[in-house]
Design an enzyme around this catalytic site. Structure first.
Site, short mmCIF file in Angstrom:
data_model
loop_
_atom_site.label_atom_id
_atom_site.label_comp_id
_atom_site.label_asym_id
_atom_site.label_seq_id
_atom_site.Cartn_x
_atom_site.Cartn_y
_atom_site.Cartn_z
CG ASP A 30 -32.58 19.59 -62.62
OD1 ASP A 30 -32.72 19.42 -61.40
OD2 ASP A 30 -33.34 19.08 -63.46
CD GLU A 43 -36.70 15.95 -59.84
OE1 GLU A 43 -37.54 15.05 -59.74
OE2 GLU A 43 -36.99 17.11 -60.21
NI NI Z 1 -38.35 19.91 -57.79
#
Ligand code: NI
Length: 393
Positions: free
Chosen positions: A79, A137
């Site tokens: 991401d 994340e």
């Molecule tokens: Ni990272």
């Protein structure tokens, strides 16, 4: 295994073109539709068994070795961040306000390269490499969602491996340490309620600004007076909002911030003292406090045996180098910890800055960029580590 670095080098044009394509088209957590579509297509073209749609935009691929054996999971996060890019690079983000400012574009490209390397080495290993491309994340719960949706089952990994390209260190540095390497983290929001009124007549009000001020100060006593001085913890109040006129006592003040720790017992102590301070000071100041604490991640704690396997892999791939085995401890957090709770594993760092080329801005900076040579090094090291861990698992 000795030739994995040479093979990763030969794949560099592929790795670089994938990285730059992801960089041009960043997507936020759980919205990585284009990114995961490309990842799934590339993996399917290798003839791998690919599952999509886990945690919305996650992708999982299995690479079976020549013989049956244990499963090692390799995790790559994909991401981007809500940051407006200022690198001026030819491959800079084409989406205003979004940018791959943490290097997860590189992680996705490394994952695809590792898939190619391991797929070409099927004859050399027993067991299964389970490649997991993780969405969200950046504090959005991607790993936890993947675990909840069954990523650690069928087939269940015995070990996990994860990595981060690391601009805090130069290209050529590798950090592979057992023990804690990234902090456990939670976020908090505290609302202190009093009674608003005229700023000139405070005795008819209950002032939440005064209570908030004492709370902010007292919270700093947790780390300085309650936590063992040889252990690490952070309590940061990062925002404080209340009132909007110079002569009005507001009815409420809101504080937000974060707590960080490595040791679970320290984490529990900090959270307990946090609640005690908020409530007792609010009560003493005649206010009421409501607080919400949300766990972001547990700490990343590397397994000793898996770390030894990764170190052996580094010795084979980079025979002339000495990895840094001191815990590269940062109070930053990483949701890889959720996978480690299910299967012990190791999270390592591969240095990526190049000061001479101006590629040394920190992660999450609008000018963040890294030396792409790290993609070769990280791909070779991850593939070699997978093979080494499968030998031992
Ligand atoms: Ni990272």
């Amino acid at each position: 295994m000795t030739d994995l670095y040479t093979k990763a080098q030969a794949l560099f044009p592929y790795t670089q073109s994938m990285r730059r394509d992801f960089h041009l088209h960043p997507e936020l957590g759980f919205q990585e539709v284009r990114t995961s579509g490309i990842i799934a297509k590339e993996l399917r073209e290798l003839g791998l068994e690919v599952s999509t749609g886990i945690a919305k935009t996650g992708v999982v691929a299995l690479i079976e070795g020549a013989k049956p054996g244990p499963v090692v999971m390799l995790r790559f996060d994909i991401d981007a961040l809500p940051i407006h890019e200022e690198t001026g690079a030819e491959y800079a983000s084409q989406t205003p306000g979004l940018m791959h400012a943490c290097g997860h574009d590189g992680h996705a490209a490394i994952g695809l390269t590792v898939a190619k390397l391991l797929n070409a080495h099927r004859q050399d290993f027993a067991g299964t490499a389970k490649l997991v491309f993780q969405p969200a994340e950046e504090g959005m719960g991607g790993a936890e969602t993947m675990v909840r949706e069954g990523v650690m089952d069928g087939p269940a990994p015995a070990r996990t491996l994860g990595l981060h390209i690391w601009n805090g260190k130069p290209l050529g540095w590798i950090g592979i340490a057992a023990g804690p390497v990234m902090a456990g983290a939670s976020s908090f929001k505290v609302v202190i309620s009093g009674k608003g009124g005229h700023g000139a007549i405070p005795h008819l009000s209950i002032d939440p600004v005064l209570a908030a001020a004492q709370i902010v100060t007292a919270l700093q006593s947790i780390v300085s007076r309650n936590v063992d001085a040889q252990k690490a913890a952070v309590v940061t109040v990062a925002s404080i909002h209340g009132g909007d006129a110079f002569n009005v006592i507001p009815p409420q003040v809101e504080l937000t911030g974060t707590i960080r720790f490595f040791d679970t017992a320290v984490g529990e102590l900090v959270h307990r003292r946090f609640e005690e301070i908020i409530h007792s000071i609010s009560t003493a100041m005649q206010c009421q406090a409501q607080n919400e604490i949300s766990e972001i991640t547990p700490p990343v704690i590397n397994d000793t045996e898996t770390t030894a396997s990764v170190l052996r892999a580094a010795g084979v791939v980079f025979p002339a180098e000495t990895p840094d085995t001191q815990p590269y401890v940062t109070m930053g957090s990483e949701d890889f910890a959720f996978f480690q709770q299910k299967a012990r594993g190791t999270y390592f760092f591969v240095g990526s800055n190049n000061e001479a080329r101006g590629l040394n801005y920190g992660h999450h900076h609008p000018k963040f960029d890294f030396d792409e040579e790290v993609l070769v090094r990280a791909s070779a090291l991850m593939a070699a580590s997978a093979l080494e861990v499968l030998k031992d698992a």
